[in-house]
Design a protein around this motif. Structure first.
Motif, PDB file in Angstrom:
ATOM      1  N   MET A   7     -39.761 -18.300  -9.078  1.00 32.68           N
ATOM      2  CA  MET A   7     -38.972 -18.888  -8.003  1.00 32.68           C
ATOM      3  C   MET A   7     -38.304 -20.191  -8.474  1.00 32.68           C
ATOM      4  O   MET A   7     -37.109 -20.414  -8.270  1.00 32.68           O
ATOM      5  CB  MET A   7     -39.870 -19.163  -6.798  1.00 32.68           C
ATOM      6  CG  MET A   7     -39.124 -19.600  -5.555  1.00 32.68           C
ATOM      7  SD  MET A   7     -40.273 -19.793  -4.182  1.00 32.68           S
ATOM      8  CE  MET A   7     -40.908 -18.119  -4.061  1.00 32.68           C
ATOM      9  N   ALA A   8     -39.084 -21.053  -9.131  1.00 33.44           N
ATOM     10  CA  ALA A   8     -38.529 -22.304  -9.655  1.00 33.44           C
ATOM     11  C   ALA A   8     -37.474 -22.021 -10.718  1.00 33.44           C
ATOM     12  O   ALA A   8     -36.427 -22.683 -10.770  1.00 33.44           O
ATOM     13  CB  ALA A   8     -39.651 -23.163 -10.242  1.00 33.44           C
ATOM     14  N   PHE A   9     -37.717 -21.020 -11.552  1.00 36.16           N
ATOM     15  CA  PHE A   9     -36.777 -20.675 -12.620  1.00 36.16           C
ATOM     16  C   PHE A   9     -35.449 -20.181 -12.050  1.00 36.16           C
ATOM     17  O   PHE A   9     -34.367 -20.567 -12.532  1.00 36.16           O
ATOM     18  CB  PHE A   9     -37.396 -19.600 -13.522  1.00 36.16           C
ATOM     19  CG  PHE A   9     -36.468 -19.086 -14.588  1.00 36.16           C
ATOM     20  CD1 PHE A   9     -35.982 -19.937 -15.567  1.00 36.16           C
ATOM     21  CD2 PHE A   9     -36.084 -17.757 -14.601  1.00 36.16           C
ATOM     22  CE1 PHE A   9     -35.127 -19.473 -16.558  1.00 36.16           C
ATOM     23  CE2 PHE A   9     -35.230 -17.277 -15.574  1.00 36.16           C
ATOM     24  CZ  PHE A   9     -34.746 -18.124 -16.562  1.00 36.16           C
ATOM     25  N   ILE A  10     -35.512 -19.326 -11.028  1.00 34.24           N
ATOM     26  CA  ILE A  10     -34.285 -18.797 -10.423  1.00 34.24           C
ATOM     27  C   ILE A  10     -33.445 -19.913  -9.822  1.00 34.24           C
ATOM     28  O   ILE A  10     -32.219 -19.958 -10.003  1.00 34.24           O
ATOM     29  CB  ILE A  10     -34.628 -17.737  -9.349  1.00 34.24           C
ATOM     30  CG1 ILE A  10     -35.236 -16.505 -10.009  1.00 34.24           C
ATOM     31  CG2 ILE A  10     -33.389 -17.361  -8.536  1.00 34.24           C
ATOM     32  CD1 ILE A  10     -35.762 -15.485  -9.024  1.00 34.24           C
ATOM     33  N   PHE A  37     -45.780 -13.153   6.214  1.00 35.89           N
ATOM     34  CA  PHE A  37     -45.446 -14.579   6.286  1.00 35.89           C
ATOM     35  C   PHE A  37     -46.602 -15.427   5.780  1.00 35.89           C
ATOM     36  O   PHE A  37     -46.406 -16.422   5.073  1.00 35.89           O
ATOM     37  CB  PHE A  37     -45.099 -14.960   7.726  1.00 35.89           C
ATOM     38  CG  PHE A  37     -44.808 -16.425   7.896  1.00 35.89           C
ATOM     39  CD1 PHE A  37     -43.581 -16.958   7.513  1.00 35.89           C
ATOM     40  CD2 PHE A  37     -45.768 -17.274   8.437  1.00 35.89           C
ATOM     41  CE1 PHE A  37     -43.315 -18.313   7.663  1.00 35.89           C
ATOM     42  CE2 PHE A  37     -45.510 -18.625   8.602  1.00 35.89           C
ATOM     43  CZ  PHE A  37     -44.280 -19.141   8.213  1.00 35.89           C
ATOM     44  N   GLU A  38     -47.839 -15.018   6.127  1.00 39.85           N
ATOM     45  CA  GLU A  38     -49.015 -15.773   5.719  1.00 39.85           C
ATOM     46  C   GLU A  38     -49.168 -15.796   4.204  1.00 39.85           C
ATOM     47  O   GLU A  38     -49.688 -16.761   3.638  1.00 39.85           O
ATOM     48  CB  GLU A  38     -50.275 -15.173   6.349  1.00 39.85           C
ATOM     49  CG  GLU A  38     -50.395 -15.356   7.866  1.00 39.85           C
ATOM     50  CD  GLU A  38     -49.493 -14.395   8.633  1.00 39.85           C
ATOM     51  OE1 GLU A  38     -48.954 -13.467   7.991  1.00 39.85           O
ATOM     52  OE2 GLU A  38     -49.359 -14.567   9.852  1.00 39.85           O
ATOM     53  N   ALA A  39     -48.730 -14.731   3.539  1.00 37.38           N
ATOM     54  CA  ALA A  39     -48.835 -14.660   2.076  1.00 37.38           C
ATOM     55  C   ALA A  39     -47.675 -15.379   1.391  1.00 37.38           C
ATOM     56  O   ALA A  39     -47.851 -16.019   0.356  1.00 37.38           O
ATOM     57  CB  ALA A  39     -48.880 -13.197   1.628  1.00 37.38           C
ATOM     58  N   LEU A  40     -46.473 -15.278   1.976  1.00 34.60           N
ATOM     59  CA  LEU A  40     -45.289 -15.861   1.345  1.00 34.60           C
ATOM     60  C   LEU A  40     -45.208 -17.374   1.505  1.00 34.60           C
ATOM     61  O   LEU A  40     -44.663 -18.067   0.641  1.00 34.60           O
ATOM     62  CB  LEU A  40     -44.024 -15.227   1.925  1.00 34.60           C
ATOM     63  CG  LEU A  40     -43.787 -13.752   1.586  1.00 34.60           C
ATOM     64  CD1 LEU A  40     -42.527 -13.250   2.277  1.00 34.60           C
ATOM     65  CD2 LEU A  40     -43.665 -13.572   0.070  1.00 34.60           C
ATOM     66  N   LEU A  41     -45.747 -17.907   2.597  1.00 35.23           N
ATOM     67  CA  LEU A  41     -45.645 -19.346   2.843  1.00 35.23           C
ATOM     68  C   LEU A  41     -46.262 -20.187   1.722  1.00 35.23           C
ATOM     69  O   LEU A  41     -45.604 -21.108   1.206  1.00 35.23           O
ATOM     70  CB  LEU A  41     -46.284 -19.683   4.190  1.00 35.23           C
ATOM     71  CG  LEU A  41     -46.107 -21.136   4.659  1.00 35.23           C
ATOM     72  CD1 LEU A  41     -44.612 -21.464   4.792  1.00 35.23           C
ATOM     73  CD2 LEU A  41     -46.825 -21.371   5.983  1.00 35.23           C
ATOM     74  N   PRO A  42     -47.516 -19.913   1.314  1.00 38.98           N
ATOM     75  CA  PRO A  42     -48.073 -20.704   0.212  1.00 38.98           C
ATOM     76  C   PRO A  42     -47.333 -20.497  -1.104  1.00 38.98           C
ATOM     77  O   PRO A  42     -47.244 -21.416  -1.919  1.00 38.98           O
ATOM     78  CB  PRO A  42     -49.527 -20.228   0.120  1.00 38.98           C
ATOM     79  CG  PRO A  42     -49.542 -18.899   0.784  1.00 38.98           C
ATOM     80  CD  PRO A  42     -48.512 -18.963   1.854  1.00 38.98           C
ATOM     81  N   LEU A  78     -44.081 -19.954  -1.393  1.00 33.02           N
ATOM     82  CA  LEU A  78     -42.878 -20.788  -1.282  1.00 33.02           C
ATOM     83  C   LEU A  78     -43.211 -22.243  -1.552  1.00 33.02           C
ATOM     84  O   LEU A  78     -42.471 -22.945  -2.254  1.00 33.02           O
ATOM     85  CB  LEU A  78     -42.260 -20.626   0.112  1.00 33.02           C
ATOM     86  CG  LEU A  78     -41.552 -19.308   0.404  1.00 33.02           C
ATOM     87  CD1 LEU A  78     -41.189 -19.218   1.884  1.00 33.02           C
ATOM     88  CD2 LEU A  78     -40.298 -19.178  -0.444  1.00 33.02           C
ATOM     89  N   TYR A  79     -44.325 -22.702  -1.012  1.00 33.15           N
ATOM     90  CA  TYR A  79     -44.735 -24.103  -1.212  1.00 33.15           C
ATOM     91  C   TYR A  79     -45.028 -24.369  -2.685  1.00 33.15           C
ATOM     92  O   TYR A  79     -44.553 -25.352  -3.261  1.00 33.15           O
ATOM     93  CB  TYR A  79     -45.973 -24.421  -0.370  1.00 33.15           C
ATOM     94  CG  TYR A  79     -46.510 -25.807  -0.640  1.00 33.15           C
ATOM     95  CD1 TYR A  79     -45.944 -26.933  -0.044  1.00 33.15           C
ATOM     96  CD2 TYR A  79     -47.574 -25.997  -1.529  1.00 33.15           C
ATOM     97  CE1 TYR A  79     -46.426 -28.208  -0.314  1.00 33.15           C
ATOM     98  CE2 TYR A  79     -48.057 -27.269  -1.804  1.00 33.15           C
ATOM     99  CZ  TYR A  79     -47.480 -28.360  -1.191  1.00 33.15           C
ATOM    100  OH  TYR A  79     -47.945 -29.619  -1.482  1.00 33.15           O
ATOM    101  N   ALA A 115     -44.540 -27.681  -5.248  1.00 32.06           N
ATOM    102  CA  ALA A 115     -45.507 -28.042  -6.283  1.00 32.06           C
ATOM    103  C   ALA A 115     -44.957 -27.852  -7.696  1.00 32.06           C
ATOM    104  O   ALA A 115     -45.266 -28.638  -8.597  1.00 32.06           O
ATOM    105  CB  ALA A 115     -46.784 -27.217  -6.106  1.00 32.06           C
ATOM    106  N   THR A 116     -44.129 -26.818  -7.895  1.00 32.19           N
ATOM    107  CA  THR A 116     -43.645 -26.517  -9.245  1.00 32.19           C
ATOM    108  C   THR A 116     -42.270 -27.113  -9.519  1.00 32.19           C
ATOM    109  O   THR A 116     -42.114 -27.953 -10.406  1.00 32.19           O
ATOM    110  CB  THR A 116     -43.610 -24.997  -9.472  1.00 32.19           C
ATOM    111  OG1 THR A 116     -44.905 -24.451  -9.206  1.00 32.19           O
ATOM    112  CG2 THR A 116     -43.226 -24.673 -10.903  1.00 32.19           C
TER     113      THR A 116
END
Length: 252
Positions: free
Chosen positions: A1-4, A166-171, A173-174, A179-180
């Motif tokens: 995600m950070a790389f994209i 949503f519960e799995a994707l939220l952390p 995304l964070y 964090a990254t």
């Protein structure tokens, strides 16, 4: 995600990447992957609080890594800090007991400690290599390599069942964005204006915030041995970076 996200923000500058940039950034990225992989694996077998404290040991390891790689001499304060921190690790890692009442050394503690070595190496190499490269180059390459190695690890371990709730994707995304991307972006830029040792001291506060978060969000119990261990690790960090022996000698 950070790389994209980084690729999108720096698409026009990718042609400026040189082979030397690619090599140095890849080293930093591979070390970052190993640090995260070991830290996350360690969390499967130990608590968040203990994992955070043990990861903080990287601040003591940075001077030793500098000694091994670039032959920078070790001071008496470094050795003192390492000894104090090792005592702290012992208290933290042996917190609790097994069914027989004997102190139990958790395999997660061992894995977390190895992860701390790579976090220390990441701080060193970000300073050693990253200081001579533009921030965007360091970030794009290290995140790209870390992402590639992470996907290889996912396929190798067979963890290919994904939860898109949503519960799995939220952390995710964070972790990916805050964090990254943001966290390491600030770290990479800031290390150009300080030393790797000073950076390690500042980053060691992760242990404190990790313990507080574990208590407030995960309701983890805090054992007396963990508190003692955390204090000793913190004192070891101060012994390395604030150089109390040197100050005392100067006063005398």
């Amino acid at each position: 995600m950070a790389f994209i996200i980084l690729m999108a923000l720096n698409a026009k500058r990718l042609k400026e990447i040189k082979p030397t940039h690619l090599f140095k950034g890849s080293v930093i990225g591979a070390i970052l992957f190993l640090a995260y992989f070991l830290q996350t694996t360690g969390l499967e077998f130990t608590t968040t609080s203990k994992n955070s404290f043990l990861t903080a040991v990287n601040v003591v390891l940075v001077p030793f890594i500098s000694w091994i790689i670039i032959k920078k001499p070790l001071s008496k304060n470094t050795l003192l800090g390492a000894f104090i921190s090792l005592l702290g690790i012992a208290f933290t890692s042996f917190a609790g007991s097994d069914a027989s009442g004997q102190l139990a050394f958790n395999i997660g503690d061992e894995i977390s400690l190895v992860g701390a070595i790579f976090f220390g190496a990441h701080i060193f190499y970000t300073d050693h290599y990253g200081g001579k490269m533009e921030n965007c180059m360091v970030m794009v390459i290290q995140m790209g390599v870390a992402a590639l190695l992470s996907w290889i690890a996912v396929l190798f371990t067979g963890e290919t069942q994904f939860d898109f709730s949503f519960e799995a994707l939220l952390p995710i995304l964070y972790i990916g964005i805050i964090a990254t991307l943001v966290g390491y972006g600030i770290q990479t830029a800031s290390q150009k204006h300080t030393t790797s040792g000073q950076s390690a001291v500042i980053l060691s506060t992760e242990a404190f915030f990790g313990m507080i978060a574990a208590i407030l969000l995960l309701n983890e119990p805090v054992l007396p041995t963990m508190v003692i261990g955390g204090i000793l690790i913190f004192l070891g960090i101060l012994a390395v970076e604030l150089q109390p022996l040197k100050r005392i000698t100067a006063l005398n």
